[in-house]
Design a protein around this motif. Structure first.
Motif, PDB file in Angstrom:
ATOM      1  N   ILE A 217       2.047  21.521  -8.721  1.00  0.00           N
ATOM      2  CA  ILE A 217       2.201  20.289  -9.192  1.00  0.00           C
ATOM      3  C   ILE A 217       2.940  19.464  -8.349  1.00  0.00           C
ATOM      4  CG2 ILE A 217       2.906  18.651 -10.927  1.00  0.00           C
ATOM      5  CD1 ILE A 217       1.627  21.002 -12.923  1.00  0.00           C
ATOM      6  N   ASN A 218       4.410  20.457  -8.045  1.00  0.00           N
ATOM      7  CA  ASN A 218       5.256  19.828  -7.401  1.00  0.00           C
ATOM      8  C   ASN A 218       4.897  19.459  -5.655  1.00  0.00           C
ATOM      9  OD1 ASN A 218       8.358  19.961  -5.850  1.00  0.00           O
ATOM     10  ND2 ASN A 218       8.241  18.978  -7.420  1.00  0.00           N
ATOM     11  N   HIS A 219       4.074  20.133  -5.342  1.00  0.00           N
ATOM     12  CA  HIS A 219       3.436  20.121  -4.054  1.00  0.00           C
ATOM     13  C   HIS A 219       2.205  19.125  -4.055  1.00  0.00           C
ATOM     14  CE1 HIS A 219       6.043  23.315  -2.703  1.00  0.00           C
ATOM     15  NE2 HIS A 219       6.146  22.618  -1.757  1.00  0.00           N
ATOM     16  N   GLY A 220       1.946  18.461  -5.019  1.00  0.00           N
ATOM     17  CA  GLY A 220       0.867  17.557  -5.151  1.00  0.00           C
ATOM     18  C   GLY A 220      -0.419  18.105  -5.133  1.00  0.00           C
ATOM     19  N   GLU A 339      -8.086  15.204  -5.448  1.00  0.00           N
ATOM     20  CA  GLU A 339      -8.100  13.901  -5.885  1.00  0.00           C
ATOM     21  C   GLU A 339      -8.225  12.874  -4.554  1.00  0.00           C
ATOM     22  OE1 GLU A 339      -4.730  12.282  -8.118  1.00  0.00           O
ATOM     23  OE2 GLU A 339      -5.096  10.493  -7.233  1.00  0.00           O
ATOM     24  N   LYS A 356      -5.730   2.778   2.788  1.00  0.00           N
ATOM     25  CA  LYS A 356      -4.900   4.071   3.000  1.00  0.00           C
ATOM     26  C   LYS A 356      -5.578   4.889   2.177  1.00  0.00           C
ATOM     27  CE  LYS A 356      -1.340   6.683   3.171  1.00  0.00           C
ATOM     28  NZ  LYS A 356      -1.978   8.246   2.697  1.00  0.00           N
ATOM     29  N   ARG A 358      -6.167   8.450   0.334  1.00  0.00           N
ATOM     30  CA  ARG A 358      -5.427   9.594  -0.382  1.00  0.00           C
ATOM     31  C   ARG A 358      -5.942  10.792  -0.145  1.00  0.00           C
ATOM     32  NH1 ARG A 358      -4.620  14.050  -3.130  1.00  0.00           N
ATOM     33  NH2 ARG A 358      -2.565  14.156  -3.884  1.00  0.00           N
ATOM     34  N   PHE A 362      -4.897  17.066   3.251  1.00  0.00           N
ATOM     35  CA  PHE A 362      -3.689  16.625   3.715  1.00  0.00           C
ATOM     36  C   PHE A 362      -2.515  17.374   2.839  1.00  0.00           C
ATOM     37  CE2 PHE A 362       0.064  13.877   4.688  1.00  0.00           C
ATOM     38  CZ  PHE A 362       0.257  13.980   5.838  1.00  0.00           C
TER      39      PHE A 362
ATOM     40  N   ASN B  51       4.532  13.718 -13.173  1.00  0.00           N
ATOM     41  CA  ASN B  51       5.048  14.988 -12.269  1.00  0.00           C
ATOM     42  C   ASN B  51       4.311  14.836 -10.935  1.00  0.00           C
ATOM     43  OD1 ASN B  51       2.827  15.277 -13.839  1.00  0.00           O
ATOM     44  ND2 ASN B  51       3.438  17.070 -14.743  1.00  0.00           N
ATOM     45  N   LEU B  52       3.316  14.137 -10.945  1.00  0.00           N
ATOM     46  CA  LEU B  52       2.445  14.223  -9.657  1.00  0.00           C
ATOM     47  C   LEU B  52       2.629  13.061  -8.860  1.00  0.00           C
ATOM     48  CD1 LEU B  52       0.141  15.929  -8.520  1.00  0.00           C
ATOM     49  CD2 LEU B  52      -1.371  14.437  -9.133  1.00  0.00           C
ATOM     50  N   LEU B  53       3.241  13.218  -7.591  1.00  0.00           N
ATOM     51  CA  LEU B  53       3.299  12.044  -6.655  1.00  0.00           C
ATOM     52  C   LEU B  53       2.100  12.053  -5.777  1.00  0.00           C
ATOM     53  CD1 LEU B  53       4.865   9.790  -5.165  1.00  0.00           C
ATOM     54  CD2 LEU B  53       5.842  11.512  -3.675  1.00  0.00           C
ATOM     55  N   SER B  54       1.025  11.030  -6.203  1.00  0.00           N
ATOM     56  CA  SER B  54      -0.281  11.191  -5.660  1.00  0.00           C
ATOM     57  C   SER B  54      -0.261  10.710  -4.206  1.00  0.00           C
ATOM     58  CB  SER B  54      -0.892  10.248  -6.400  1.00  0.00           C
ATOM     59  OG  SER B  54      -2.370  10.606  -6.454  1.00  0.00           O
ATOM     60  N   ASP B  55       0.477   9.588  -4.009  1.00  0.00           N
ATOM     61  CA  ASP B  55       0.416   8.928  -2.537  1.00  0.00           C
ATOM     62  C   ASP B  55       1.442   8.171  -2.406  1.00  0.00           C
ATOM     63  OD1 ASP B  55      -0.657   8.712  -0.096  1.00  0.00           O
ATOM     64  OD2 ASP B  55      -2.356   7.621  -0.814  1.00  0.00           O
ATOM     65  N   ILE B  56       1.808   8.051  -0.925  1.00  0.00           N
ATOM     66  CA  ILE B  56       2.890   7.212  -0.500  1.00  0.00           C
ATOM     67  C   ILE B  56       1.950   5.937   0.275  1.00  0.00           C
ATOM     68  CG2 ILE B  56       5.047   6.540   0.608  1.00  0.00           C
ATOM     69  CD1 ILE B  56       5.967   9.283  -0.469  1.00  0.00           C
ATOM     70  N   VAL B  57       2.134   4.809   0.128  1.00  0.00           N
ATOM     71  CA  VAL B  57       1.194   3.804   0.730  1.00  0.00           C
ATOM     72  C   VAL B  57       2.296   2.987   1.640  1.00  0.00           C
ATOM     73  CG1 VAL B  57      -0.581   2.137   0.844  1.00  0.00           C
ATOM     74  CG2 VAL B  57      -0.263   4.035  -0.753  1.00  0.00           C
ATOM     75  N   ASN B  73       2.747   5.957  -5.426  1.00  0.00           N
ATOM     76  CA  ASN B  73       1.677   6.076  -6.422  1.00  0.00           C
ATOM     77  C   ASN B  73       1.950   7.425  -7.216  1.00  0.00           C
ATOM     78  OD1 ASN B  73      -0.708   7.004  -7.619  1.00  0.00           O
ATOM     79  ND2 ASN B  73      -2.113   6.359  -5.800  1.00  0.00           N
ATOM     80  N   TYR B  75       1.692   9.596 -10.839  1.00  0.00           N
ATOM     81  CA  TYR B  75       0.549  10.127 -11.655  1.00  0.00           C
ATOM     82  C   TYR B  75       1.370  10.890 -12.781  1.00  0.00           C
ATOM     83  CZ  TYR B  75      -3.921  11.531 -14.020  1.00  0.00           C
ATOM     84  OH  TYR B  75      -4.794  11.612 -14.870  1.00  0.00           O
ATOM     85  N   ARG B  82      -1.030   6.080 -14.724  1.00  0.00           N
ATOM     86  CA  ARG B  82      -0.842   5.899 -13.213  1.00  0.00           C
ATOM     87  C   ARG B  82       0.307   4.806 -13.212  1.00  0.00           C
ATOM     88  NH1 ARG B  82      -3.084   8.184  -8.993  1.00  0.00           N
ATOM     89  NH2 ARG B  82      -4.620   9.216 -10.190  1.00  0.00           N
ATOM     90  N   PHE B  84       2.486   2.228  -9.981  1.00  0.00           N
ATOM     91  CA  PHE B  84       2.721   2.238  -8.874  1.00  0.00           C
ATOM     92  C   PHE B  84       4.187   1.659  -8.587  1.00  0.00           C
ATOM     93  CE2 PHE B  84      -1.774   1.944  -9.246  1.00  0.00           C
ATOM     94  CZ  PHE B  84      -2.201   2.557  -8.173  1.00  0.00           C
ATOM     95  N   TRP B 102       9.830  15.285  -5.646  1.00  0.00           N
ATOM     96  CA  TRP B 102       8.388  15.824  -5.373  1.00  0.00           C
ATOM     97  C   TRP B 102       8.363  16.564  -3.953  1.00  0.00           C
ATOM     98  CZ3 TRP B 102       8.986  10.779  -7.333  1.00  0.00           C
ATOM     99  CH2 TRP B 102       8.761  10.287  -8.485  1.00  0.00           C
ATOM    100  N   THR B 104       5.712  16.877  -2.345  1.00  0.00           N
ATOM    101  CA  THR B 104       4.751  16.410  -1.750  1.00  0.00           C
ATOM    102  C   THR B 104       5.411  15.125  -0.633  1.00  0.00           C
ATOM    103  OG1 THR B 104       3.812  15.982  -3.825  1.00  0.00           O
ATOM    104  CG2 THR B 104       2.365  15.260  -2.099  1.00  0.00           C
ATOM    105  N   LEU B 108       4.148  13.153   3.156  1.00  0.00           N
ATOM    106  CA  LEU B 108       3.592  11.693   3.016  1.00  0.00           C
ATOM    107  C   LEU B 108       4.761  10.686   3.625  1.00  0.00           C
ATOM    108  CD1 LEU B 108       2.353  12.039  -0.567  1.00  0.00           C
ATOM    109  CD2 LEU B 108       1.146  11.778   1.523  1.00  0.00           C
TER     110      LEU B 108
END
Lengths: 396, 172
Positions: A217-220, A339, A356, A358, A362, B51-57, B73, B75, B82, B84, B102, B104, B108
């Protein structure tokens, strides 16, 4: 007898795996620091396939940019079309006919099958089970034939467009889908016969590339790579799009988070996809496949030839392009890898101000060091296969 | 707890540092002062389970002084919501990296740096990720031309928006 001396003065060795390496699924380069056969440090170096797709999309109209989405994850083109289309539809609040929505579900699940077939083929090929590759690609051919019948293209379909589907479904669509539903379950059994209880396969994948749920989860991580670690997150269940709440299906979960669990998850997911397709084809509604909001959707040819108003709409759309209102929209979907979503920023002109992606691959790849460090170099190959990467999407 | 309630709590805590709250088509954006964004994101992570960093735009607006808008982003796998979080950075403002919250964010943020030239402080390894190291410029900035030679077709390709005046952001 000569005295044996042990040479303790050895150095760590740095080698490059890839970018020209058949088991890296494209042009992935891993810089590995090795202590004998053990990986001490693993640094992915990416960008060899960077084509600036996001920049290109900013310079195309919304409709033209759809063709770029096919080329991002080239194993799941219709899923990319769907994600991009849903974001635009959210932006302009475009209603889609029910038949198109259900047909989209069928096409999306077929694409997921396609993506997983390529995954199981190449993953097994990397580890040495060569025959799997031929079996998987034999079945994939059937799917590609169906996509070709629908859109005229085997891989770069661009079939799902804002407002519905680009063409009417082909006449043989239902027969072809039912044929797939009839033949595929036994094919998946065949794969399982070859792999699931195969001792060599188990030795190569069980206990390899473990990632805990917390780390995942932490690594997305998303998609089967996350669910292999036992985290229940499937966008189709969590935030249903395209009427997915109307379909009965299970989300397979792993427990240990190793390559074998991820393998089992994906295999089970293929069965669940078939289950969804079965429900969707049985309940496929009648009607048209494209919205009749002609401000955004091309009117049918017959109407254009007869009515001035439709002619004007078509002319505006073709010559100028659709113009969504200002705003930002993001709709996530569950692609074969995780996702997937397109964050679209519209400034009220015919071109998107910013798109962008997602990218699931990646983000999944960014956690590879967690799975391989401290393990053997041969395990790296198994891990790369099991997180199912497509470099076209990673580098974009 | 629903997203508007969370935003209200954030507003109570941070007051004027919450610069803008937007709702559009059911999604929620909070634009915050880049000075406090790390603290706010940590609060979202710890107290509200994002707890989930989905994306950075990253989005480039070349006419602004802080030219890059960064959108996080977030989640929550527990409540399936969600949110933003937006900040404006670039120029003199280098936001703090969230990669220690995160993991992630590591890649990103590197992508945002590579494509738009935003510096992040406290980042463990801020290097280019998609472009080669010696690449000049940042490709997703609006003043980075797609082709080296612009073709002049003799007709203006600029379009006016039917939705009123556009900010003069897009450079053509």
């Amino acid at each position: 007898m000569a005295e044996m001396t042990v040479d303790t003065d050895y150095k760590l060795m740095e080698i490059n795996m890839g970018p020209q390496h058949p088991a890296t699924h494209g042009v992935l380069r891993l810089k590995l620091l090795l202590d004998g056969e053990t990986v001490v440090k693993c640094t992915p170096i990416i960008g060899y396939l960077h084509t600036g797709i996001e920049k290109t999309m900013e310079n195309k109209t919304y409709k033209q940019a759809l063709t770029c989405t096919d080329r991002i994850d080239y194993l799941g083109p219709l899923l990319n079309n769907l994600a991009y289309t849903l974001s635009i539809e959210k932006l302009i609040e475009l209603e889609v006919p029910e038949k198109a929505v259900w047909a989209r579900v069928i096409l999306a699940e077929l694409t997921r099958l396609n993506s997983h077939l390529v995954w199981v083929g190449t993953h097994a090929l990397d580890i040495g089970a060569m025959s799997m590759f031929f079996y998987a690609f034999r079945e994939r051919e059937v799917l590609l034939k169906l996509f070709e019948d629908c859109s005229g293209q085997r891989m770069m379909c661009s079939y799902i467009t804002p407002g519905g589907l680009y063409y009417e479904l082909p006449d043989n669509f239902e027969d072809a889908v039912r044929n797939i539903l009839r033949t595929f379950p036994s094919m998946i059994d065949e794969y399982e016969d070859l792999l699931t209880n195969n001792q060599i396969w188990i030795n190569r994948t069980k206990g390899v590339g473990i990632i805990s749920a917390e780390d995942a989860i932490n690594h997305g991580l998303t998609g089967p790579t996350l669910r292999g670690s036992g985290v229940n997150y499937d966008v189709r269940k969590a935030n249903p799009y395209c009427d997915y709440e109307k379909f009965q299906f299970e989300v397979p979960l792993g427990s240990t988070g190793d390559c074998y669990d991820r393998y089992l998850c994906r295999i089970e997911e293929m069965r669940q996809s078939l289950k969804i397709i079965q429900q969707a084809i049985d309940g496929l509604p009648e009607g048209q496949v494209r919205s009749d909001n002609y401000k955004y959707v091309l009117p049918p040819r017959v109407k254009v030839m007869k009515g001035m108003e439709y002619m004007i709409h078509e002319f505006k759309l073709v010559a100028h392009g659709m113009i969504p209102p200002r705003g930002e929209a993001y709709v996530p979907i569950e692609s074969g890898k995780g996702e997937l979503g397109f964050y679209i920023v519209s400034d009220g002109t015919k071109k998107p101000y910013r798109v962008k992606v997602r990218p699931p691959c990646f983000v999944n790849l960014s956690a590879i060091h967690k799975m391989v460090e401290g393990k053997l170099i041969a395990d790296v190959i198994a891990v790369i296969g099991s997180i199912d990467i497509v470099l076209g999407e990673i580098d974009r | 707890m629903s997203i508007p309630e969370i935003i209200e709590k954030l507003q109570n805590k941070y007051g004027d540092d919450i610069l803008e709250v937007t709702e559009f088509r059911g999604d929620h954006w909070v634009r915050v002062n880049p000075d406090i964004h790390y603290e706010l994101m940590e609060m979202l992570f710890r107290e509200f389970d994002f707890n989930l960093l989905s994306d950075i735009v990253g989005v480039d607006y070349p006419r602004r002084e802080e030219r890059t808008e960064i959108i996080y982003n977030l989640y929550s796998l527990k409540t399936h919501q969600r949110i933003f979080v937006k900040i404006r950075a670039g120029g003199k403002i280098a936001p703090r990296s969230v990669s220690d919250i995160w993991a992630t964010a590591d890649w990103l943020e590197r992508e945002v740096f590579d494509m738009l030239g935003v510096q992040f402080t406290n980042h463990p390894d801020l290097r280019r990720i998609l472009m080669r190291d010696e690449f000049p410029g940042h490709p997703l900035r609006k003043d980075f031309k797609l082709t080296s030679d612009e073709v002049d077709f003799g007709v203006p390709i600029r379009t006016k928006s039917p939705y009123g005046d556009i900010e003069e952001d897009r450079l053509e």
